[in-house]
Motif scaffolding. Structure first.
Motif, PDB file in Angstrom:
ATOM      1  N   UNK A 195       0.885  -1.261  -0.096  1.00 54.12           N
ATOM      2  CA  UNK A 195       0.160  -0.019   0.032  1.00 54.12           C
ATOM      3  C   UNK A 195       1.051   1.311  -0.021  1.00 54.12           C
ATOM      4  N   UNK A 196       0.282   2.422  -0.582  1.00 56.02           N
ATOM      5  CA  UNK A 196       1.274   3.666  -0.678  1.00 56.02           C
ATOM      6  C   UNK A 196       0.181   4.812  -0.250  1.00 56.02           C
ATOM      7  N   UNK A 197       0.528   5.195   1.118  1.00 59.54           N
ATOM      8  CA  UNK A 197      -0.441   6.455   1.615  1.00 59.54           C
ATOM      9  C   UNK A 197       0.082   7.762   1.338  1.00 59.54           C
ATOM     10  N   UNK A 245      -2.502   4.207  -3.059  1.00 54.47           N
ATOM     11  CA  UNK A 245      -3.735   3.447  -2.741  1.00 54.47           C
ATOM     12  C   UNK A 245      -4.387   3.993  -1.415  1.00 54.47           C
ATOM     13  N   UNK A 246      -3.926   4.847  -0.666  1.00 53.28           N
ATOM     14  CA  UNK A 246      -4.525   5.381   0.488  1.00 53.28           C
ATOM     15  C   UNK A 246      -4.318   6.899   0.396  1.00 53.28           C
ATOM     16  N   UNK A 291      -7.546  14.256  -6.729  1.00 57.50           N
ATOM     17  CA  UNK A 291      -6.443  14.004  -7.422  1.00 57.50           C
ATOM     18  C   UNK A 291      -5.867  12.583  -7.214  1.00 57.50           C
ATOM     19  N   UNK A 292      -5.898  12.500  -5.480  1.00 58.53           N
ATOM     20  CA  UNK A 292      -5.343  11.381  -5.027  1.00 58.53           C
ATOM     21  C   UNK A 292      -6.356  10.259  -5.385  1.00 58.53           C
ATOM     22  N   UNK A 293      -7.804  10.793  -5.524  1.00 63.35           N
ATOM     23  CA  UNK A 293      -9.033   9.626  -5.540  1.00 63.35           C
ATOM     24  C   UNK A 293      -8.808   9.260  -7.185  1.00 63.35           C
ATOM     25  N   UNK A 294      -8.286  10.142  -8.041  1.00 69.11           N
ATOM     26  CA  UNK A 294      -8.031   9.579  -9.483  1.00 69.11           C
ATOM     27  C   UNK A 294      -6.894   8.459  -9.726  1.00 69.11           C
ATOM     28  N   UNK A 295      -5.884   8.679  -8.898  1.00 72.62           N
ATOM     29  CA  UNK A 295      -4.813   7.866  -8.786  1.00 72.62           C
ATOM     30  C   UNK A 295      -5.356   6.520  -8.200  1.00 72.62           C
ATOM     31  N   UNK A 296      -5.957   6.669  -7.213  1.00 71.33           N
ATOM     32  CA  UNK A 296      -6.255   5.497  -6.519  1.00 71.33           C
ATOM     33  C   UNK A 296      -7.187   4.551  -7.204  1.00 71.33           C
TER      34      UNK A 296
END
Length: 183
Positions: A7-9, A81-82, A120-125
Motif C-alpha cells: 500500500x502507498x499512503x 492506494x490510500x 487527484x489522489x482519488x483519481x490515482x487510487x
C-alpha cells in the motif's frame, strides 16, 4: 508480510501532528508513505524521524496544480492506494474580527485543498484499481471511497484495503482509537 504491505499512503499535513502520526502508523504496518506539506524543512525533519519507505513532496494543497503534481510524483514511486486529507489551517483572532482575505485563506486550504487532495489522489487510487481515501462514503463506480477526515475514521478506512485475515490481525493488534493518533 505486514498488513499494509504493497500500500502507498499519500498524507497531506504530514510534517507534524496527526499527519506525522499517521505516517508512523502506516510505515509500522508496512505501507510506503508520501508526506505532503508547504514547508520543505519541516518535511525533511519529519522524514528524518521515520523508518521505512517514506518520501515527501512540497506542495500547498490550496494550489490545485501543485497538489496534482505532488500526487503525480508520489504515484511514480508506487501507485497511491490510500489518501489522508489531513492538512488544515485556522485563524489566530476572534471570528468577528477575521478579515475576508484571512477567511478566504482558511477556505482555500481547509475546503478547496481537501477537495483537491481527494480529487487527484482519488483519481490515482481509482487508476490503481481502487483503495482508500480519508471519508467512508461511496464515490461513484470508480472503485474507491472517500472517507471522513478524522483519526478514528482513518483506522476504519484502512479496513477496506485489507482482506479478512489481515483485517482481523490488524484489528487485534491495535486498541480502539489508537491508529493515526500522536503517541
Amino acid at each position: 508480510m505486514t498488513v499494509l504491505s504493497g500500500q502507498h499512503a499519500f498524507i497531506t499535513g504530514g510534517g507534524s501532528g496527526i499527519g506525522l502520526a499517521c505516517a508512523q502508523a502506516f510505515l509500522r504496518d508496512g505501507a510506503q508513505v508520501t508526506l505532503v506539506g508547504r514547508t520543505e524543512s519541516r518535511l525533511q525533519a519529519a522524514l528524518a524521524t521515520l523508518d521505512g519507505a517514506a518520501h515527501f513532496e512540497v506542495a500547498d494543497i490550496a494550489d490545485e496544480a501543485a497538489l496534482e503534481g505532488a500526487v503525480e510524483q508520489a504515484n511514480k514511486r508506487a501507485p497511491v492506494t490510500i489518501a489522508v486529507a489531513n492538512a488544515g489551517t485556522g485563524t489566530a483572532g476572534p471570528f468577528l474580527d477575521t478579515d475576508t482575505a484571512e477567511w478566504q485563506r482558511v477556505i482555500d486550504t481547509n475546503l478547496n485543498g481537501t477537495f483537491f487532495t481527494l480529487k487527484h489522489a482519488g483519481r490515482a487510487i481509482a487508476a490503481a484499481g481502487g483503495g482508500e481515501t480519508g471519508l467512508r462514503a461511496p464515490y461513484g463506480p470508480d472503485g474507491y471511497e472517500i472517507a471522513a477526515i478524522s483519526a478514528g475514521l482513518a483506522k476504519e478506512a484502512l479496513f477496506s484495503v485489507l482482506d479478512g485475515a489481515n483485517r482481523n490481525a490488524y484489528a487485534l493488534s491495535r486498541p480502539p482509537g489508537h491508529h493515526c493518533l500522536p503517541e
